[in-house]
Design a protein around this motif. Structure first.
Motif, PDB file in Angstrom:
ATOM      1  N   LEU A 762       0.857  -1.181   0.000  1.00 38.19           N
ATOM      2  CA  LEU A 762       0.000   0.000   0.000  1.00 38.19           C
ATOM      3  C   LEU A 762       0.895   1.233   0.000  1.00 38.19           C
ATOM      4  CD1 LEU A 762      -2.648   1.658   0.464  1.00 38.19           C
ATOM      5  CD2 LEU A 762      -2.277   1.289   2.930  1.00 38.19           C
ATOM      6  N   LYS A 764       0.637   5.289   0.498  1.00 39.49           N
ATOM      7  CA  LYS A 764      -0.149   6.469   0.854  1.00 39.49           C
ATOM      8  C   LYS A 764       0.618   7.696   0.373  1.00 39.49           C
ATOM      9  CE  LYS A 764      -2.748   4.767   4.814  1.00 39.49           C
ATOM     10  NZ  LYS A 764      -3.319   5.196   6.096  1.00 39.49           N
ATOM     11  N   GLU A 772       0.365  11.503  -7.248  1.00 41.24           N
ATOM     12  CA  GLU A 772      -0.570  10.381  -7.117  1.00 41.24           C
ATOM     13  C   GLU A 772      -0.986   9.840  -8.482  1.00 41.24           C
ATOM     14  OE1 GLU A 772      -4.811   9.278  -4.923  1.00 41.24           O
ATOM     15  OE2 GLU A 772      -3.897  11.260  -4.631  1.00 41.24           O
ATOM     16  N   ALA A 792      -2.014  -1.112  -3.809  1.00 39.63           N
ATOM     17  CA  ALA A 792      -3.033  -0.074  -3.632  1.00 39.63           C
ATOM     18  C   ALA A 792      -2.344   1.266  -3.458  1.00 39.63           C
ATOM     19  CB  ALA A 792      -3.900  -0.388  -2.418  1.00 39.63           C
ATOM     20  N   GLU A 794      -3.207   5.210  -2.369  1.00 35.39           N
ATOM     21  CA  GLU A 794      -4.240   6.026  -1.734  1.00 35.39           C
ATOM     22  C   GLU A 794      -3.720   7.418  -1.442  1.00 35.39           C
ATOM     23  OE1 GLU A 794      -5.316   4.075   1.852  1.00 35.39           O
ATOM     24  OE2 GLU A 794      -6.243   2.330   0.868  1.00 35.39           O
ATOM     25  N   ASN A 795      -4.671   8.334  -1.373  1.00 35.71           N
ATOM     26  CA  ASN A 795      -4.359   9.692  -0.929  1.00 35.71           C
ATOM     27  C   ASN A 795      -4.195   9.666   0.589  1.00 35.71           C
ATOM     28  OD1 ASN A 795      -5.062  12.398   0.210  1.00 35.71           O
ATOM     29  ND2 ASN A 795      -5.086  12.935  -1.968  1.00 35.71           N
ATOM     30  N   SER A 799      -7.267   8.662   3.214  1.00 35.85           N
ATOM     31  CA  SER A 799      -7.325   7.278   3.689  1.00 35.85           C
ATOM     32  C   SER A 799      -7.332   7.238   5.209  1.00 35.85           C
ATOM     33  CB  SER A 799      -6.131   6.486   3.150  1.00 35.85           C
ATOM     34  OG  SER A 799      -4.936   7.046   3.637  1.00 35.85           O
TER      35      SER A 799
END
Length: 892
Positions: A762, A764, A772, A792, A794-795, A799
């Motif tokens: 993940l 972030k 992003e 994944a 994510e912002n 998140s």
């Protein structure tokens, strides 16, 4: 559109398979001759000519590697590039070789005569010249063999004679009786800068010189008691009250039937010894000056072969200096003149060739008046006509020129340029002539030529213009007009005085121009203990043996990589693995690319993806860095920039990234595969052009296999920096991407995830980073390069909390998490991190204790303290990281 086949290079990089073949191809194609683009200013270097008596040593290896790199760079820049080779006749060294051969046959030079001796010297020259030429080819010197010169060939000999006569006509040459440095081993005079001074254990002998009137004695000290046989005075300082009453008296010279005066001269150091010194004008340069001031007689007690002559008492005649010293000390003790002996270490001059101890010797020699020449050379530097790299050598140059002494140029040898001076046997006049003569032009009497030859450096100082057909010698001066002045000189700092400064003087005096603009002074090669490499020390490396073991490219690149301005270079055989590994990397990367061309088609003007734009931007900036480094003679900066680009950017990132398109199991379309293959080949071709000056053979061999390349790489254009190719935004995006991939790789390594195991990750991303969208577009690249199965993105602001059963690392603008529950044994990992935390805590405590110890801080060297502080800083960071891992696992 032609469909390509895969190209298979040899599996293993083996330079022996192609280096000699490629060199001969370059040579036969005339690539080493100065062609270039019309209108461009030539780039010219003359090689510092190796002595024809020897073979190339590691110092030559460094010197030639740097020159070859530079000439290849300028050749590819489209400039008519000339690197002119040649060899030096090495007067003393060659004569020594021939005399040693004769000695083995039970003969001397005088047994066979001058003409036969010179013939033997020419044979030695031929033998060694052939060896040196083979060595230069083997290490890859891209010199113009069609212009090769020798310091005693016809054209250079004419130049030597022309300069000698011109100096005489300009009153810059004279002959006289002067004190010179005499090498009894070589049987010749030496210039001051041919004498090597070494600290040597010796003794200071205190002696009594009795007054002639019997009123007492003067005590003095000397390290050379045998020379007292040539004393013509003793001296005291005129302001030394201890001896004021004795000035004007005479003393009896021990061991000789002579009385000599006591004189006063400010040269005497009142604080040295007893404040009384013996004066021996024929055997000490300072005493020579004192003798001239006081009109003292000059008594030479030595023969040319270093034995005592008829000026010495009979019992000392025929003895060597060492034997005479031992006998003199015995006699001084027996006769009561000896006081005491003190052990000392003092600088003793030795011959730079045979290492014989140098004796100051009164002899008739030829000298050049150097002051007028030095003034011109100094003024040229002050006007900015010459520039030293590094700049600090300018101070050495200036100091030497300001304090210059006249140059003794005659040598009592048979091999060399014979002095063009004749002496009339009838009227006694000296005739200096451009042509050989037999009769005196003044009275018609017999004229005999001076038997001596000129110092080897007298021909070497003319090298930059004499080798190009200097017009004053009646040669075809086309090369002289086109290529003089030359562009640069590359040489070691050990011959600044011997050669560099004198070449500048000669160039200015006889051509009106400095012989070169740039002077790059490199360090010396040393062993790993810091000792200068030499045959006598047994620590030398043979450059040809290194080429046989590692390849010419490995040797050249390693030397350039390590050649930082102003620093000596420590070497051993293992050092050259650096260049060998890099050449191997180039080979393997190129082999992979060429093996994956099966069925692919070259595309005209292929569309560039962001990864292609990135590599061209990185290449473009590397071209700028390398070019600037070459132009300022920062070889190590050029080599390290090229290394970092090709190994890291091109191989580790770009080639790996292109596998997404080129792999046989890739989902990419044929069009995408063709596009990717074309872009990759173009980047490889340009990268090989970038690398060629540093690694010419392996790049040329690979370049010849590229389907998108034409002709020889040696004459292909060097890459040019183009502002339009810069892509700072794309570089920033990929720098961010690389940081993320490195973080995931670090987490995998820290958690001991098996290399083949895919992980779930993940990312972030901080909104303000702006990357992003770019990450989402390169999701497949992250997965491929970090071996991620599920990813994944994510912002970070949008998140939620940290993911369960994951360990993370924070970077600039992102956090990366790896889910480890499915990849490793969590209990094992917790124990591992706990042990590492405890170990790091103990290490931190020990460092903190040491750095709080006042005794350590007071006595330890500053660099050691700084090193311990760096260790503490790194240990604290490591401890924080381990603590974060443990917190992540406990939170799970």
């Amino acid at each position: 559109m032609k469909t390509m086949k895969k190209i298979e290079l040899e599996k293993a990089y083996n330079p022996k398979n192609f280096e000699e073949r490629i060199y001969e191809r370059w040579k036969e194609a005339g690539c080493f001759q100065p062609h270039g683009e019309s209108g461009k200013k030539p780039y010219v270097m003359v090689i510092p000519p190796p002595n024809v008596t020897g073979v190339l040593h590691m110092g030559h290896g460094l010197d030639h590697a740097l020159q070859d790199t530079m000439i290849r760079f300028h050749r590819m820049k489209g400039e008519p590039a000339l690197w002119l080779p040649g060899t030096d006749h090495a007067g003393i060294a060659t004569q020594n070789v021939v005399e040693k051969r004769l000695k083995k046959q039970g003969k001397s030079r005088r047994d066979i005569g001058r003409e036969a001796f010179v013939e033997e010297a020419w044979k030695v020259k031929a033998e060694h010249h052939a060896v040196i030429s083979r060595q230069m080819a083997r290490i890859g010197d891209s010199v113009d063999w069609s212009r090769e010169r020798f310091t005693m060939d016809k054209g250079l000999s004419r130049a030597v004679r022309e300069v000698f006569v011109a100096l005489y006509e300009r009153d810059l040459l004279y002959k006289g009786n002067y004190l010179v440095n005499w090498c009894a081993g070589c049987g010749t005079a030496l210039a001051d800068d041919e004498v090597e001074h070494e600290d040597t254990p010796g003794a200071m002998y205190h002696l009594r010189y009795p007054f002639a009137d019997g009123s007492g004695f003067l005590e003095l000290a000397t390290t050379r008691p045998e020379t007292l046989l040539g004393d013509t005075a003793v001296a005291v300082h005129p302001e030394d009250e201890r001896y004021a009453a004795h000035v004007g008296k005479t003393v009896n010279l021990p061991l000789a039937e002579r009385a000599i005066p006591v004189i006063a001269d400010a040269y005497v150091d009142r604080a040295f010894g007893t404040g009384v010194v013996k004066i021996t004008p024929a055997h000490d340069p300072n005493d020579w000056e004192v003798g001239k001031r006081h009109n003292l007689p000059t008594i030479n007690i030595l023969t040319p072969d270093g034995r005592l002559n008829a000026e010495a008492p009979e019992r000392y005649r025929g003895l060597t200096v060492k034997e005479a010293r031992e006998l003199a000390l015995r006699d001084l003790k027996e006769k009561g003149f000896f006081v005491k002996e003190e052990a000392v270490t003092h600088a003793v001059g030795h011959c730079y060739r045979c290492h014989t101890v140098i004796e100051p010797f009164l002899s008739e020699q030829w000298f050049v008046r150097m002051k007028p020449l030095a003034d011109k050379a100094l003024a040229a530097w002050e006007r900015g006509e010459i520039a030293f790299h590094p700049k600090r050598w300018e101070n050495t140059y200036k100091h030497w020129l300001i304090n210059i002494k006249d140059w003794c140029i005659s040598r009592q040898l048979w091999w060399g340029h014979r002095i063009p001076a004749w002496y009339c046997q009838t009227c006694g006049k000296t005739i200096v002539s451009r042509e050989d003569i037999c009769l005196c032009p003044h009275c018609g009497g017999e004229a005999r030529q001076d038997p001596d030859v000129l110092d080897t450096w007298f021909s070497s100082w003319l090298w930059p213009f004499s080798t190009l057909g200097w017009e004053n010698t009646g040669c075809d001066a086309e090369d002289f007009r086109r290529f003089y002045p030359t562009s640069a000189l590359v040489t070691g700092y050990d011959i600044i005085f011997f050669w560099v400064s004198r070449m500048i003087m000669a160039g200015l005096e006889f051509t009106g121009a400095a012989p070169f603009r740039d002077i790059f002074i490199h360090g010396l090669v040393r062993d790993k203990q810091g000792r200068k490499m030499s045959k006598s020390a047994g620590n030398g490396l043979d450059p040809v043996e290194l080429v046989d073991e590692f390849g010419a490219d490995a040797v050249k690149f390693t030397l350039a990589f390590l050649c930082a301005q102003g620093q000596d270079i420590p070497l051993d055989r293992e050092t050259f693995k650096l260049g060998s590994k890099f050449a191997n990397k180039i080979w393997n990367a190129s082999r992979y690319i060429l093996m994956n061309l099966e069925g692919r088609n070259l595309v005209e003007n292929p569309k560039l993806l962001p990864i292609d734009t990135w590599i061209y931007s990185r290449l473009n900036n590397t071209v700028k860095t390398v070019t600037a480094a070459f132009l300022s003679y920062r070889y190590n900066d050029a080599a390290s920039a090229a290394y970092e680009y090709f190994w890291n950017d091109f191989c580790d990132w770009y080639v790996e990234a292109t596998k997404l398109s080129l792999r046989s199991d890739s989902d990419a379309t044929d069009e995408e595969k063709d596009r990717a293959a074309t872009a990759l080949l173009d980047a490889l071709a340009e990268s090989l052009r970038l690398l060629h000056p540093l690694l010419p053979f392996v790049t040329e061999e690979i370049y010849g296999f590229l389907p998108n390349a034409r002709g020889l790489l040696i004459t292909a254009p060097y890459p040019e920096y183009d502002e339009k190719r810069n892509a700072p935004e794309t570089e920033a995006q990929f720098a961010f991407l690389q940081d993320i991939i490195r973080s995931i790789r670090t987490l995998r390594s820290e958690c001991t995830v098996p290399p083949e195991k895919k992980v779930t990750a993940l990312i972030k991303v901080a909104e303000q980073s702006g990357f992003e969208k770019s990450l989402a577009e390169h999701e497949s690249l992250i997965k491929a390069l970090a071996n991620v199965g599920e990813l994944a993105i994510e912002n970070a602001e949008a998140s939620g909390n940290r993911p369960k059963q994951a360990i993370g690392l924070a970077g600039t603008g992102f956090e990366a998490f790896v889910h480890i529950a499915d990849a490793v044994d969590l209990d094992f990992l917790k124990r591992k991190f706990s042990k590492e935390r405890d170990k790091e805590t103990q290490f931190i405590a020990s460092l903190q204790t040491k750095l709080s110890n006042e005794n350590f801080l007071h006595h330890a060297p500053p660099e050691l303290i700084a090193g311990e502080k760096r260790k503490l800083e790194e240990a604290l960071k490591r401890a924080d990281k381990i603590a974060s891992y443990i917190r992540d696992m406990e939170a799970s």
